[in-house]
Design a protein around this motif. Sequence first.
Motif, PDB file in Angstrom:
ATOM      1  N   ASP A 117      -7.247   5.156  -4.169  1.00  0.00           N
ATOM      2  CA  ASP A 117      -6.983   4.011  -4.492  1.00  0.00           C
ATOM      3  C   ASP A 117      -8.563   3.283  -4.185  1.00  0.00           C
ATOM      4  N   VAL A 126       0.813  -1.087  -0.080  1.00  0.00           N
ATOM      5  CA  VAL A 126       0.021  -0.066  -0.137  1.00  0.00           C
ATOM      6  C   VAL A 126       0.780   1.291   0.007  1.00  0.00           C
ATOM      7  N   THR A 129      -5.670   5.909   0.286  1.00  0.00           N
ATOM      8  CA  THR A 129      -5.495   4.476   0.003  1.00  0.00           C
ATOM      9  C   THR A 129      -6.188   3.898   1.500  1.00  0.00           C
ATOM     10  N   GLY A 140      -4.120  -1.447  -3.730  1.00  0.00           N
ATOM     11  CA  GLY A 140      -3.114  -1.427  -2.678  1.00  0.00           C
ATOM     12  C   GLY A 140      -2.473  -2.532  -2.150  1.00  0.00           C
ATOM     13  N   LYS A 163      -9.628  -1.338  -5.946  1.00  0.00           N
ATOM     14  CA  LYS A 163      -8.440  -1.094  -4.927  1.00  0.00           C
ATOM     15  C   LYS A 163      -7.321  -1.999  -5.295  1.00  0.00           C
ATOM     16  N   LEU A 213       2.385   2.082  -3.273  1.00  0.00           N
ATOM     17  CA  LEU A 213       1.477   2.480  -4.183  1.00  0.00           C
ATOM     18  C   LEU A 213       1.019   4.034  -4.007  1.00  0.00           C
ATOM     19  N   HIS A 226      -4.816   7.236   6.068  1.00  0.00           N
ATOM     20  CA  HIS A 226      -4.640   5.943   6.725  1.00  0.00           C
ATOM     21  C   HIS A 226      -5.451   5.479   7.547  1.00  0.00           C
TER      22      HIS A 226
END
Length: 306
Positions: free
Chosen positions: A248, A106, A222, A273, A271, A109, A194
Amino acid sequence: MKVLVATEKPFAKIAVDGIRKEVEAVGYELALLEKYTEKQALLDAVKDANAIIIRSDIIDKEVFDAAPNLKIVVRAGAGYDNVDLEAATAHGVCVMNTPGQNSNAVAELVFGMLIMAVRNFYDGKSGTELKGKKLGIHAYGNVGRNVARIAKGIGMDIYAYDAYCPKEVMEADGIKALDSAEELYATCDIVSLHIPATPETKNSINYALVNRLPKNGILVNTARKEVINEAELIQLMDERADLKYITDIMPVANEIFAAKFPGRYFSTPKKMGAQTAEANINAGIAAARQIVGFLRDGCEKFRVNK
């Protein structure tokens, strides 16, 4: 004991082989349900399962009702909002996640999307560099720590805010710990999200908060789409032509974002990640080990329901 791997998006073969090795080493049976398209297939498969390994698959009350022998569900990944925790607890089922297994994937990314964004999505025009930019990490968990590690190598100035992580932990990693989300957004050129989707965080990334970003600010998501107040973010990006949003997790209003903000908005089609071979393998094998630890030894280290 029967362990079911129920994955509409299958694990890589090497991950399944690793899961099988862990499960069969202790004499348990492994069953696979992959690429299923109807919920009934899942309901039929869980009837005699004692444990389930899933990815983004929905495990709700109906599934628990259909699985009288079920003792544990492990989500191979960090997020577990696809599992009905109340229903699990009501049925006496332990739910776990596998924190940390996808974290590096993740985090990488984040920077893949960020470099694309600061280079104007490779449209041929001059962009900027990440080196020297102020990066804000909103929630300093496993992914946030990996984001910080990579950002150090790039030469970014790193800040973080986490209501549940002691400042000393962040400062020990060489991160500047701030006192509030508001301060984080006002300080940083880029904020990387996050945070989990909880009643407290849903729609919390709103007009007032994101508007604190300085000129040419970038918001990277993400985490979860539910944390974004989409209507307010659209309103803000309408008013501020300098802001960029890269995600994402495709928003509900993806078509509106894409039509209104070309060159300032990007979403992955699904998605991505955790979509690396390494993360796939790590999370799957970790899930198998946690099931064995729970069924054989009663270990509940990563339990997420009560």
